[in-house]
Design a protein around this motif. Structure first.
Motif, mmCIF file in Angstrom:
data_model
loop_
_atom_site.group_PDB
_atom_site.id
_atom_site.type_symbol
_atom_site.label_atom_id
_atom_site.label_comp_id
_atom_site.label_asym_id
_atom_site.label_seq_id
_atom_site.Cartn_x
_atom_site.Cartn_y
_atom_site.Cartn_z
ATOM 1 N N ILE A 137 0.846 -1.204 0.000
ATOM 2 C CA ILE A 137 0.000 0.000 0.000
ATOM 3 C C ILE A 137 0.875 1.246 0.000
ATOM 4 O O ILE A 137 0.650 2.189 -0.774
ATOM 5 C CB ILE A 137 -0.957 -0.008 1.214
ATOM 6 N N THR A 138 1.887 1.263 0.864
ATOM 7 C CA THR A 138 2.761 2.435 0.934
ATOM 8 C C THR A 138 3.611 2.561 -0.338
ATOM 9 O O THR A 138 3.845 3.662 -0.831
ATOM 10 C CB THR A 138 3.669 2.340 2.179
ATOM 11 N N ASP A 139 4.054 1.426 -0.874
ATOM 12 C CA ASP A 139 4.864 1.415 -2.091
ATOM 13 C C ASP A 139 4.078 1.976 -3.275
ATOM 14 O O ASP A 139 4.532 2.882 -3.979
ATOM 15 C CB ASP A 139 5.313 -0.024 -2.372
ATOM 16 N N TYR A 140 2.874 1.429 -3.518
ATOM 17 C CA TYR A 140 2.080 1.874 -4.667
ATOM 18 C C TYR A 140 1.562 3.291 -4.482
ATOM 19 O O TYR A 140 1.405 4.028 -5.453
ATOM 20 C CB TYR A 140 0.903 0.917 -4.899
ATOM 21 N N MET A 141 1.296 3.658 -3.232
ATOM 22 C CA MET A 141 0.826 5.022 -2.982
ATOM 23 C C MET A 141 1.893 6.043 -3.391
ATOM 24 O O MET A 141 1.601 7.036 -4.052
ATOM 25 C CB MET A 141 0.470 5.175 -1.497
ATOM 26 N N LEU A 142 3.157 5.749 -3.027
ATOM 27 C CA LEU A 142 4.224 6.701 -3.326
ATOM 28 C C LEU A 142 4.713 6.594 -4.774
ATOM 29 O O LEU A 142 4.799 7.602 -5.486
ATOM 30 C CB LEU A 142 5.405 6.478 -2.371
#
Length: 498
Positions: free
Chosen positions: A298-303
């Motif tokens: 989630i954090t990877d794709y968000m950024l």
């Protein structure tokens, strides 16, 4: 780590009465380790394996990156004209579609990799991924063939997703099984270096095309160029992977390069990667893997995927503006990621992963408040705050995840767990955030979503065991030199009886 001496836990009088029994218990807990049990790695072979696995990972994220960065353009090309938000949601829904079949790909390719070997399956996934991406680049637009355009786009996204289901689990397993125990974090970090390289390649190419071409040219033919580049890249990756030998751990699993002794009794002797066994025997570890990967994805794709669209669609910046800032941040992360891998070897996987999770939990809101202020300094600072949190996970996760499972089910278990989580949480991230912003009316929703994911990640990291500098479960130790192997074997030789 050596097992505790049973003499310390048992009644001394009982030890005196039954010396043979307690000697057998001690040897069972800390069996003899002969030199033939220990893998001495060939650094050149390790580097070839890292290069081949990382290039495949770079290609995977190049494919997904170009789709994310061209989401607005692809919405115009493949979906009926109308509301811009509807087109963007349709484009992100098609992005998410590839993730729906990733668990199926993981269930298919993962156990296959445990049965026939890591190398063959990784070559197959590389071919399928390259074909799927290249094919998207030649699909006619909606204005030309109508509904066949989005239908074909969805079909080839499914091909991409199915093949990707066997990619990360196999690539991380491949590197983990080649690397020496004390440097697994360092070598594993290059897999995520490939992730960043793929994103940088995609962002750089899309930025250059957007700067050179006007919007009409981009929608007419410019968007096709990044997808067509995937064909030659796939051939290069396939060539590198076919030149590799099978991993030492898998060879020993099949009995091809070592003779079993007492210390190898714990090493699995079957290559049957049975899905039923994975779900029946390893479900607690599978749940832990899903939680770790969910928070990380989630954090990877968000950024790395969503933020350029956020800057252009929600805050009104040009697409080039957002991509350029992200490009600078990713290049910086590429410079430091291998150092993060070294830190995880020295201090452990858990401290680095916990730092990344807590970073997102405490810094997401301040970072997005900065990004929302606008201006290059504020946006860059906000992205760097998120990027430094993410790199703690990027540089560590590819060494931590394969160590969760034993050798005979490692590829299958990791592929299933990783892709179930990526399907549920990773690929849906842009779609969910866009929908949440539309529903709530606040453009701080990405921060709240990342904080919720990080909280789950903190709990998952607290529950996992430390695996740094230890042999992989179900595999004998792996070292860098003959001297280290001799020392390790001597240290594990039981005391003589007399």
């Amino acid at each position: 780590m050596a097992a505790p001496d049973p003499h310390q836990a048992a009644d001394p009088e009982a030890v005196k009465r039954h010396p043979t029994l307690f000697r057998a218990i001690r040897q069972r807990k800390n069996p003899k380790l002969r030199r033939t049990d220990i893998t001495v790695t060939d650094e050149r072979a390790v580097k070839r394996a890292v290069k081949a696995a990382s290039l495949g990972n770079a290609m995977e994220w190049f494919d997904f990156g170009i789709y994310s960065y061209l989401a607005v353009t692809l919405g115009h090309v493949f979906f009926p004209s109308g509301n811009d938000t509807t087109q963007l949601l349709s484009s992100f829904a098609t992005f998410a579609v590839a993730f729906l079949v990733r668990p199926l790909g993981g269930m298919f390719f993962g156990p296959m990799g445990d049965r026939i070997g890591r190398k063959k399956v990784l070559a197959l996934t590389m071919i399928m991924m390259a074909v799927g991406t290249f094919a998207i680049g030649v699909i006619p637009s909606h204005d030309t063939i109508g509904l066949w355009a989005p239908a074909l786009l969805i079909f080839f996204r499914l091909v991409q997703g199915f093949s990707t289901g066997g990619e990360y689990g196999g690539a991380s397993t491949f590197i983990a099984e080649y690397a020496p125990d004390k440097r697994r974090g360092y070598f594993g970090s290059f897999l995520e270096f490939g992730t960043l390289a793929g994103y940088v390649g995609a962002a750089g190419l899309v930025t250059a095309l957007t700067a050179i071409l006007d919007s009409g040219q981009m929608e007419a033919w410019g968007w096709r160029i990044p997808f067509l580049v995937a064909g030659p890249l796939g051939l290069v990756g396939l060539h590198l992977r076919l030149r590799l030998d099978e991993t030492p751990a898998f060879q020993k699993l099949e009995g091809g390069t070592a003779h079993a002794t007492e210390a190898a009794d714990g090493v699995e002797t079957t290559t049957k990667g049975d899905l039923a066994e994975i779900f029946r025997q390893y479900w607690p570890t599978l749940i832990l893997c899903i939680c770790l990967v969910g928070a990380y994805n989630i954090t990877d794709y968000m950024l790395l995927s969503y933020l350029p669209t956020y800057l252009s669609d929600e805050l009104g910046y040009s697409e080039t503006h957002g991509l350029l800032v992200l490009l600078v941040v990713m290049l910086f992360l590429m410079l430091i990621i291998s150092q993060v891998g070294k830190l995880s070897d020295r201090f452990g996987r858990r401290p680095l992963l916990m730092t990344g999770m807590l970073g997102f939990f405490f810094l997401s809101l301040p970072a997005f408040l900065l990004i929302r202020q606008g201006g290059i300094p504020a946006i860059t600072t906000g992205m760097l705050m998120l990027g430094l949190s993410l790199v703690c996970m990027l540089g560590t996760m590819s060494a931590a995840l394969p160590a969760l499972f034993p050798t005979h089910v490692r590829y299958g278990s990791l592929s299933v767990g990783y892709n179930l989580s990526a399907s549920l949480f990773g690929g849906t991230t842009p779609l969910v955030i866009t929908a949440l912003i539309s529903w709530s009316g606040t453009n701080l929703m990405p921060a709240y979503y990342a904080m919720a994911a990080a909280l789950v990640g903190v709990i998952a990291v607290a529950c996992m065991k430390e695996t740094a500098q230890q042999p992989l479960a179900g595999s004998p130790p792996s070292v860098e030199t003959e001297e280290e192997a001799a020392e390790l074997a001597a240290a594990r030789t039981p005391d003589p009886r007399f």
